[in-house]
Design a protein around this motif. Structure first.
Motif, PDB file in Angstrom:
ATOM      1  N   PRO A 115       0.817  -1.223   0.000  1.00  0.00           N
ATOM      2  CA  PRO A 115       0.000   0.000   0.000  1.00  0.00           C
ATOM      3  C   PRO A 115       0.849   1.270   0.000  1.00  0.00           C
ATOM      4  CG  PRO A 115      -0.792  -1.566   1.646  1.00  0.00           C
ATOM      5  CD  PRO A 115       0.514  -2.092   1.165  1.00  0.00           C
ATOM      6  N   TYR A 116       0.225   2.362  -0.401  1.00  0.00           N
ATOM      7  CA  TYR A 116       0.914   3.653  -0.399  1.00  0.00           C
ATOM      8  C   TYR A 116       1.430   3.975   1.010  1.00  0.00           C
ATOM      9  CZ  TYR A 116      -0.282   5.240  -5.120  1.00  0.00           C
ATOM     10  OH  TYR A 116      -0.363   5.373  -6.489  1.00  0.00           O
ATOM     11  N   PRO A 117       2.704   4.313   1.155  1.00  0.00           N
ATOM     12  CA  PRO A 117       3.258   4.642   2.469  1.00  0.00           C
ATOM     13  C   PRO A 117       3.027   6.096   2.866  1.00  0.00           C
ATOM     14  CG  PRO A 117       5.002   4.704   0.844  1.00  0.00           C
ATOM     15  CD  PRO A 117       3.746   4.272   0.110  1.00  0.00           C
ATOM     16  N   VAL A 118       2.410   6.863   1.977  1.00  0.00           N
ATOM     17  CA  VAL A 118       2.181   8.299   2.177  1.00  0.00           C
ATOM     18  C   VAL A 118       0.831   8.674   1.570  1.00  0.00           C
ATOM     19  CG1 VAL A 118       4.615   9.020   2.213  1.00  0.00           C
ATOM     20  CG2 VAL A 118       3.435   8.721   0.008  1.00  0.00           C
ATOM     21  N   ASN A 119       0.318   9.836   1.943  1.00  0.00           N
ATOM     22  CA  ASN A 119      -0.837  10.393   1.236  1.00  0.00           C
ATOM     23  C   ASN A 119      -0.366  10.919  -0.115  1.00  0.00           C
ATOM     24  OD1 ASN A 119      -3.017  10.379   3.436  1.00  0.00           O
ATOM     25  ND2 ASN A 119      -1.322  11.431   4.458  1.00  0.00           N
ATOM     26  N   TYR A 120      -1.163  10.645  -1.144  1.00  0.00           N
ATOM     27  CA  TYR A 120      -0.756  10.994  -2.507  1.00  0.00           C
ATOM     28  C   TYR A 120      -1.861  11.782  -3.186  1.00  0.00           C
ATOM     29  CZ  TYR A 120       1.068  10.253  -7.252  1.00  0.00           C
ATOM     30  OH  TYR A 120       1.562  10.435  -8.513  1.00  0.00           O
ATOM     31  N   GLY A 121      -1.486  12.809  -3.906  1.00  0.00           N
ATOM     32  CA  GLY A 121      -2.511  13.601  -4.577  1.00  0.00           C
ATOM     33  C   GLY A 121      -1.936  14.540  -5.607  1.00  0.00           C
ATOM     34  N   MET A 122      -2.664  15.629  -5.860  1.00  0.00           N
ATOM     35  CA  MET A 122      -2.255  16.582  -6.878  1.00  0.00           C
ATOM     36  C   MET A 122      -2.461  17.998  -6.368  1.00  0.00           C
ATOM     37  SD  MET A 122      -5.459  17.790  -7.775  1.00  0.00           S
ATOM     38  CE  MET A 122      -5.344  18.484  -9.411  1.00  0.00           C
ATOM     39  N   ILE A 123      -1.830  18.946  -7.061  1.00  0.00           N
ATOM     40  CA  ILE A 123      -1.965  20.358  -6.723  1.00  0.00           C
ATOM     41  C   ILE A 123      -2.885  20.996  -7.756  1.00  0.00           C
ATOM     42  CG2 ILE A 123      -0.769  22.545  -6.361  1.00  0.00           C
ATOM     43  CD1 ILE A 123       1.698  20.960  -5.611  1.00  0.00           C
ATOM     44  N   PRO A 124      -4.011  21.558  -7.326  1.00  0.00           N
ATOM     45  CA  PRO A 124      -4.969  22.155  -8.267  1.00  0.00           C
ATOM     46  C   PRO A 124      -4.342  23.282  -9.090  1.00  0.00           C
ATOM     47  CG  PRO A 124      -5.952  21.902  -6.092  1.00  0.00           C
ATOM     48  CD  PRO A 124      -4.495  21.631  -5.926  1.00  0.00           C
ATOM     49  N   ASN A 125      -4.896  23.458 -10.276  1.00  0.00           N
ATOM     50  CA  ASN A 125      -4.463  24.523 -11.188  1.00  0.00           C
ATOM     51  C   ASN A 125      -2.999  24.433 -11.562  1.00  0.00           C
ATOM     52  OD1 ASN A 125      -6.490  26.639 -12.122  1.00  0.00           O
ATOM     53  ND2 ASN A 125      -7.037  26.445  -9.958  1.00  0.00           N
ATOM     54  N   THR A 126      -2.513  23.192 -11.712  1.00  0.00           N
ATOM     55  CA  THR A 126      -1.148  22.976 -12.202  1.00  0.00           C
ATOM     56  C   THR A 126      -1.156  21.937 -13.318  1.00  0.00           C
ATOM     57  OG1 THR A 126      -0.640  21.199 -10.615  1.00  0.00           O
ATOM     58  CG2 THR A 126      -0.127  23.467  -9.938  1.00  0.00           C
ATOM     59  N   LEU A 127      -0.181  22.037 -14.195  1.00  0.00           N
ATOM     60  CA  LEU A 127       0.100  21.032 -15.217  1.00  0.00           C
ATOM     61  C   LEU A 127       1.604  20.982 -15.404  1.00  0.00           C
ATOM     62  CD1 LEU A 127      -2.572  21.747 -17.999  1.00  0.00           C
ATOM     63  CD2 LEU A 127      -2.525  19.782 -16.454  1.00  0.00           C
ATOM     64  N   LEU A 128       2.174  19.773 -15.376  1.00  0.00           N
ATOM     65  CA  LEU A 128       3.607  19.615 -15.618  1.00  0.00           C
ATOM     66  C   LEU A 128       3.807  19.602 -17.132  1.00  0.00           C
ATOM     67  CD1 LEU A 128       6.231  19.280 -14.056  1.00  0.00           C
ATOM     68  CD2 LEU A 128       5.894  16.800 -14.123  1.00  0.00           C
ATOM     69  N   PRO A 129       4.252  20.733 -17.722  1.00  0.00           N
ATOM     70  CA  PRO A 129       4.213  20.905 -19.181  1.00  0.00           C
ATOM     71  C   PRO A 129       5.105  19.929 -19.948  1.00  0.00           C
ATOM     72  CG  PRO A 129       5.440  22.688 -18.138  1.00  0.00           C
ATOM     73  CD  PRO A 129       4.837  21.895 -17.037  1.00  0.00           C
ATOM     74  N   LYS A 130       4.563  19.394 -21.057  1.00  0.00           N
ATOM     75  CA  LYS A 130       5.324  18.475 -21.895  1.00  0.00           C
ATOM     76  C   LYS A 130       6.546  19.141 -22.509  1.00  0.00           C
ATOM     77  CE  LYS A 130       1.739  15.137 -23.182  1.00  0.00           C
ATOM     78  NZ  LYS A 130       2.504  13.945 -22.766  1.00  0.00           N
ATOM     79  N   GLU A 131       6.424  20.453 -22.822  1.00  0.00           N
ATOM     80  CA  GLU A 131       7.573  21.140 -23.422  1.00  0.00           C
ATOM     81  C   GLU A 131       8.747  21.264 -22.454  1.00  0.00           C
ATOM     82  OE1 GLU A 131       4.346  24.289 -22.494  1.00  0.00           O
ATOM     83  OE2 GLU A 131       4.480  22.248 -23.302  1.00  0.00           O
ATOM     84  N   GLU A 132       8.456  21.040 -21.152  1.00  0.00           N
ATOM     85  CA  GLU A 132       9.523  21.045 -20.149  1.00  0.00           C
ATOM     86  C   GLU A 132       9.923  19.616 -19.765  1.00  0.00           C
ATOM     87  OE1 GLU A 132      11.113  23.630 -19.098  1.00  0.00           O
ATOM     88  OE2 GLU A 132       9.845  25.166 -20.023  1.00  0.00           O
ATOM     89  N   GLY A 133       9.442  18.643 -20.558  1.00  0.00           N
ATOM     90  CA  GLY A 133       9.772  17.248 -20.286  1.00  0.00           C
ATOM     91  C   GLY A 133       8.776  16.535 -19.405  1.00  0.00           C
ATOM     92  N   GLY A 134       7.675  17.225 -19.032  1.00  0.00           N
ATOM     93  CA  GLY A 134       6.681  16.643 -18.153  1.00  0.00           C
ATOM     94  C   GLY A 134       5.690  15.757 -18.879  1.00  0.00           C
TER      95      GLY A 134
END
Length: 221
Positions: free
Chosen positions: A98-117
């Motif tokens: 199982p996940y050893p931590v709480n996992y989630g996302m930050i609203p209003n963000t996108l890891l841009p593909k042009e930056e390798g995301g």
């Protein structure tokens, strides 16, 4: 040695929660006191309608997967709602510890593909007791776990809750001192849960690197 320690760590986690000091009712009370009640999680768009920062300057983390669970919940990019991921028509569960931590996302963000995301919302790991999925919780950033998933940048910000008993921890090094090399255990989990060789770690970055990544990922309206 770390893998053996990791298994023992998760056994303790599932019995007593991550720090083993707070009972479930106290945890729920603390979490509920942190929820932004001005936003209806069942009606709004979790990607767009929740601010990246709260009114006090903390980072808002939307919890998708609580500590100690295996179901793969995530915010849909189509609906903006928290949905149970499916695979071949069946609810998806992590085929690993199982996940050893709480996992989630930050609203209003996108890891841009042009930056390798990967073009997805920026992921965040919140250290501590299980937080119910769908909870928006204010956090402070300690660093970033730098990962590659099939060659794409898939970094995870490392954070603690604003109300955490470890709030005096300021960075990854201090976190390891307080929690006995916890970051090594986290790194082992994330580089193995998809299977051998699927996720590659490039180590940890400091607070300034994490905050730079966050600012780069914030969607400009």
């Amino acid at each position: 040695m770390f893998k053996i320690t990791f298994i023992l760590f998760l056994g303790t986690l599932l019995l007593n929660s991550c720090n083993g000091l707070e009972n479930n009712n106290l945890v729920k009370d603390k979490v509920n006191s942190e929820i932004d009640n001005s936003f209806n999680l069942n009606e709004g768009n979790l990607l767009k309608d929740v601010n990246t920062y709260d009114s006090e300057g903390f980072i808002n983390a939307l919890i998708e997967i609580p500590t100690g669970t295996r179901e793969k919940w995530e915010v849909s990019k189509k609906t903006g709602q928290l949905e149970l991921n499916s695979k071949k028509g069946k609810p998806r569960k992590i085929e690993y510890l199982p996940y050893p931590v709480n996992y989630g996302m930050i609203p209003n963000t996108l890891l841009p593909k042009e930056e390798g995301g990967d073009g997805d919302p920026l992921d965040i790991i919140v250290i501590g007791d299980p937080i119910p999925k769908g909870t928006v919780v204010p956090c402070r950033i300690l660093g970033v776990l730098k990962l590659l998933d099939k060659g794409e940048q898939d970094d995870k910000l490392i954070a603690i809750r604003a109300e955490s008993q470890y709030y005096d921890v300021n960075n990854i090094q201090e976190l390891d001192s307080a929690k006995n090399d916890l970051t090594k255990l986290i790194e082992i989990w994330f580089t193995n849960y998809k299977g051998p060789g699927k996720m590659v770690s490039q180590g940890y970055g400091d607070v300034s690197e994490a905050m730079h990544l966050l600012e780069l990922s914030i969607v400009k309206n």
